[in-house]
Design a protein around this motif. Sequence first.
Motif, PDB file in Angstrom:
ATOM      1  N   THR A  11      30.554   6.468 -10.275  1.00 45.28           N
ATOM      2  CA  THR A  11      28.752   6.229 -10.468  1.00 45.28           C
ATOM      3  C   THR A  11      28.834   4.997 -12.014  1.00 45.28           C
ATOM      4  N   SER A  14      30.595   2.197 -10.356  1.00 44.77           N
ATOM      5  CA  SER A  14      29.370   1.196  -9.259  1.00 44.77           C
ATOM      6  C   SER A  14      28.562   0.886  -9.433  1.00 44.77           C
ATOM      7  N   TYR A 193      26.713  15.361  -6.499  1.00 48.08           N
ATOM      8  CA  TYR A 193      27.835  14.905  -6.624  1.00 48.08           C
ATOM      9  C   TYR A 193      28.606  15.390  -7.991  1.00 48.08           C
ATOM     10  N   ARG A 196      32.244  16.255  -7.568  1.00 50.39           N
ATOM     11  CA  ARG A 196      33.451  14.476  -7.617  1.00 50.39           C
ATOM     12  C   ARG A 196      33.517  14.110  -8.948  1.00 50.39           C
ATOM     13  N   ARG A 227      36.970  15.763   0.778  1.00 44.20           N
ATOM     14  CA  ARG A 227      36.179  14.014   1.557  1.00 44.20           C
ATOM     15  C   ARG A 227      36.971  13.007   1.458  1.00 44.20           C
ATOM     16  N   SER A 228      36.732  12.076   2.172  1.00 42.15           N
ATOM     17  CA  SER A 228      37.752  11.023   2.605  1.00 42.15           C
ATOM     18  C   SER A 228      36.755   9.820   1.696  1.00 42.15           C
ATOM     19  N   GLU A 229      35.625  10.205   1.632  1.00 42.08           N
ATOM     20  CA  GLU A 229      34.394   9.404   0.783  1.00 42.08           C
ATOM     21  C   GLU A 229      35.401   8.819  -0.754  1.00 42.08           C
ATOM     22  N   TYR A 230      36.035   9.970  -1.343  1.00 39.56           N
ATOM     23  CA  TYR A 230      36.459   9.957  -2.809  1.00 39.56           C
ATOM     24  C   TYR A 230      37.794   9.829  -2.791  1.00 39.56           C
ATOM     25  N   PRO A 231      38.000   7.889  -2.625  1.00 36.82           N
ATOM     26  CA  PRO A 231      39.323   7.929  -3.493  1.00 36.82           C
ATOM     27  C   PRO A 231      39.896   8.218  -4.792  1.00 36.82           C
ATOM     28  N   HIS A 232      39.019   8.047  -5.582  1.00 34.39           N
ATOM     29  CA  HIS A 232      38.926   7.484  -7.141  1.00 34.39           C
ATOM     30  C   HIS A 232      39.170   8.911  -7.721  1.00 34.39           C
ATOM     31  N   ARG A 266      44.521  18.066  -0.098  1.00 33.80           N
ATOM     32  CA  ARG A 266      44.310  17.324   1.698  1.00 33.80           C
ATOM     33  C   ARG A 266      43.343  15.995   1.887  1.00 33.80           C
ATOM     34  N   ARG A 267      43.159  15.179   2.457  1.00 35.84           N
ATOM     35  CA  ARG A 267      42.494  14.852   2.643  1.00 35.84           C
ATOM     36  C   ARG A 267      41.893  15.071   3.769  1.00 35.84           C
TER      37      ARG A 267
END
Lengths: 521, 159
Positions: A11, A14, A193, A196, A227-232, A266-267
């Motif tokens: 965040t 971002s 979040y 995350r 989840r794949s939306e969390y690359p960091h 695992r993604r």
Amino acid sequence: MVKVYVPIDSTALSLGAERTAKKIMQEAQARGVEITLVRNGSRGLFWLEPLVEVETAQGRVAFGPVQPSDVAGLFDAGFTQAQADKAKAHPLYLGLTDELAWLKKQQRLTFARVGITDPLSLEDYLAHDGYQGLKNALAMSGADIVKAVTDSGLRGRGGAAFPTGIKWNTVLNAPAEQKYVVCNADEGDSGTYSDRMIMEDDPFVLIEGMTIAGIAVGATQGYIYLRSEYPHALKTLNEAIRKANLAGYLGENIQGSGHTFHLEVRRAAGAYVCGEETSLLESLEGKRGLVRFKPPLPAIEGLFGKPTIVNNVISLATVPIILDKGAQYYADYGMGRSRGTLPIQLAGNLKQTGLVELAFGATLRELLYDYGGGAASGRPIRAVQVGGPLGAYLPESQFDTPLDYEAFTKIWAVLGHGGIVAFDDTVDMAKMARYAFEFCAVESCGKCTPCRIGSTRGVEVMDKIVLGKNHPQNVQLLRDLSDTMLNGSLCALGGMTPYPVLSALNHFPEDFGLSNKEAAA
Amino acid sequence: MDNTLSHEQHVQIQAHIQAHQHVPGGLMPLLHAIQDDIGYVPESVYPEIAKALALSVAEVHGVVSFYHHFRSHPIGKHVLQVCRAESCQSMGSAKLEAELKAKLGVDYHQTTADGNLTLLPVYCLGNCGCSPAVMLDDEVYGRMSADKVTALISEVCHG
């Protein structure tokens, strides 16, 4: 050398934290000011991100929100001597971080280190009570560890609120050569979040919690389904796991105890339904994420058919403090059967959004107004959705409900994962009800009919209601359809989509073209 | 042999298949590895994947098509995901998506004429404290407007 902190949380990034950090380093070099830049997690005051902190003898001093264009001015004001009068006079000066009202009243147990430490520094983690829980656990029997978790009153923080200790006990008593610990990090609920933040801002606490779980029930392999939306979060977790392995906190013979626990990330791949535990297990096995029938429970026949603990990130990340400070210490927080604390996530249309960890029992009103400061738009808050896309919409008349699993059940709502999304008075609740069906249609795994077909029929019925076609009949149809989905779906996706739909209809009938009287009939 | 794939890409895919062949539940990590390198999972390699992992081609197809993240066809050089979930809706994401579609001249799941950018919907990026949020490639951006996103696109995709 003075320490300057710039968060590395998603965040903060971002909102430009990376540029702010770079600019601070450039400016320091150009001016010959010696600083040590630490990339910490976020303190969870998102309206002040990027929040820059400077270490002083009195404690850390905060400035924010700091954009790159503010950096030169901060150096001019001598902000690295943050308690000097000139720095205090700077418009972005906020005072001692720990004294900020947002943080001062919180009860941070799971989030004790978040925002304070460098997420990837094991030394920092150890210096802030890290691995104390594991140390105690290694001196206990598996049954005693499970008992401590049970006695703490911890319930699944992913949303279902099932007692964590009972789940663990089932796995403990299931005889098998191989058992697994699976962390559900498929945090797909809008408005949430906290998972995350734990993974990005204090990854070792999750690793420690999973290690304790493994030792408690005799599982030697753990997976974090992320989840794949969390690359960091992926990068941070992998690096933290590497460091924990090197330091003997993961792998064979953990800290010389003879215990083994391997951990792997695992993604996921963007399917909301994989947040449901059996669908998640299917996905981990390399299959389509179709929901399984229960029983058998995953605790008895889970991953690859073996006994498996499946817990949410927050549940597992809370285990270390329970083992460190004792079950009673944790259970002393909270109300009724909701023991301990809940990391609440304020989201949507609020002036002040961010992470608030409090003992169960605070009211929605306190969170929306005392913490949230009201709607960001300056308009009245009309509705809030608590507990993600499958949670009910609550009107102003329910804002005094305390955050407690049972209190929410009583008003036909769910606390879920603790996400609170606020909407101002421009919201069209019929649109939100339609969206709930639309989301269900996009994300349905397709295994059961009420969810697969019902979601699409729901969108169609909502469209007719909005157009005013055969109004009374279609409203009745909407209720019938919701009843079918509620009682006939295999999992919470279809089974709880009626929560946002019917709560919107019941509390905001005027948006569906109904008078209160018609809605009640 | 798929002629749209280069020799190098074939070698990469083979290496990934070998590396994941004996991993428990290895199909998902394998698909990720292929898509990370190639940008998609070519249908032409389903038979090889199926053979190596003792699956049917239908099962491989089933998994690729079940998950929103995986795709079987190439897309734009960059990917812009716009969050459609409730928190972002409460801060005006419906307007943002409409404006972006108009500015870019594409709908969801479409790629701009120059092949540069694919627009995708996403349901939550975990940045709900700073709605509306978008993700451009692997970076999340908060408190977005159509103008801010357009500026980002120029910077990241044309910079």
